[in-house]
Write an enzyme that holds these catalytic residues in place. Sequence first.
Site, PDB file in Angstrom:
ATOM      1  N   ASP A  70       5.721 -14.952  -6.861  1.00 41.28           N
ATOM      2  CA  ASP A  70       5.865 -16.350  -6.468  1.00 41.28           C
ATOM      3  C   ASP A  70       6.693 -17.137  -7.484  1.00 41.28           C
ATOM      4  O   ASP A  70       7.010 -16.648  -8.575  1.00 41.28           O
ATOM      5  CB  ASP A  70       4.483 -17.008  -6.337  1.00 41.28           C
ATOM      6  CG  ASP A  70       3.658 -16.428  -5.195  1.00 41.28           C
ATOM      7  OD1 ASP A  70       4.263 -15.918  -4.234  1.00 41.28           O
ATOM      8  OD2 ASP A  70       2.424 -16.496  -5.274  1.00 41.28           O
ATOM      9  N   TYR A 124      -1.335  -6.744 -12.513  1.00 40.12           N
ATOM     10  CA  TYR A 124      -1.004  -8.098 -12.958  1.00 40.12           C
ATOM     11  C   TYR A 124      -1.912  -8.475 -14.112  1.00 40.12           C
ATOM     12  O   TYR A 124      -3.086  -8.066 -14.166  1.00 40.12           O
ATOM     13  CB  TYR A 124      -1.210  -9.117 -11.833  1.00 40.12           C
ATOM     14  CG  TYR A 124      -0.078  -9.213 -10.839  1.00 40.12           C
ATOM     15  CD1 TYR A 124       0.956 -10.132 -11.017  1.00 40.12           C
ATOM     16  CD2 TYR A 124      -0.045  -8.401  -9.715  1.00 40.12           C
ATOM     17  CE1 TYR A 124       1.991 -10.236 -10.108  1.00 40.12           C
ATOM     18  CE2 TYR A 124       0.991  -8.496  -8.788  1.00 40.12           C
ATOM     19  CZ  TYR A 124       2.005  -9.413  -8.996  1.00 40.12           C
ATOM     20  OH  TYR A 124       3.031  -9.506  -8.081  1.00 40.12           O
TER      21      TYR A 124
END
Length: 256
Positions: free
Chosen positions: A51, A108
């Site tokens: 994002d 992540y």
Amino acid sequence: MRFFIELAYNGKHFFGWQTQRKVSTVEEKLEYCLSKLLKTSINIVGASRTDKGVHAKQMFAHFDFEKKIKNNIVDRLNVFLPKSIKVFNIFPVKENIHARFNAIKRTYKYYLTQEKNPFNQDFSWYCFYHPLNIQKMNIASKKLIEYKDFSSFCKKEKKTNKNENNVCRIYHADWSYEKKNVLCFTIEANRFLRSMVRSIIGALIDVGRNKISINEFIKIIELKNSNFCKITVPACGLFLTQILYPEDIFYEKKFE
């Protein structure tokens, strides 16, 4: 032939990975520079779609090119690319190997600092909620492994693909102190949904500050409704750190 690109980027000034109209993205910059160097239009497919503002310490993408690629392509590409993007390697893979669909695990990390520091603000989030109950946050984190549908943590799209689903397999999730006053959340899964990691972290922080209980966190997962997950933490602290593939998809990995 099909080639893989291994790269990293600072996502601060990009509107995410995927090419969009009238904004700067990592994919758009990479395609433009590679097309100029190879003197033909190159289409790149990324392993993930980070994002706006999210960073990557390791990202992979693939592209097709009919001719041989010179050994100095990586150095030439890095000179041409913005300072916020670095290519580590370009290497051939087996035919029809897909950067996104052949990936088996993605990791992540999210960095949360409990001490304000103007020099860390681009790569971590200053969390002003004190204190946080890390033990409860870790108990809640482990509950994620028991579930598969993460609709509650998926940002709604204006246009939905009927073939898409919100099922993910989470292999690991926990909080640890990276160093004094810096918390790191690590999560590993086969795939992630849009804004999923930041939404999960927001809910876990609510657990840590005793705004919701662990049972209420579980209820949010089970409701499969993103309306019940209110907090999405800022993108600045989030890094895509590793993408794993089966070893047998590769040819020789490096141009020496």
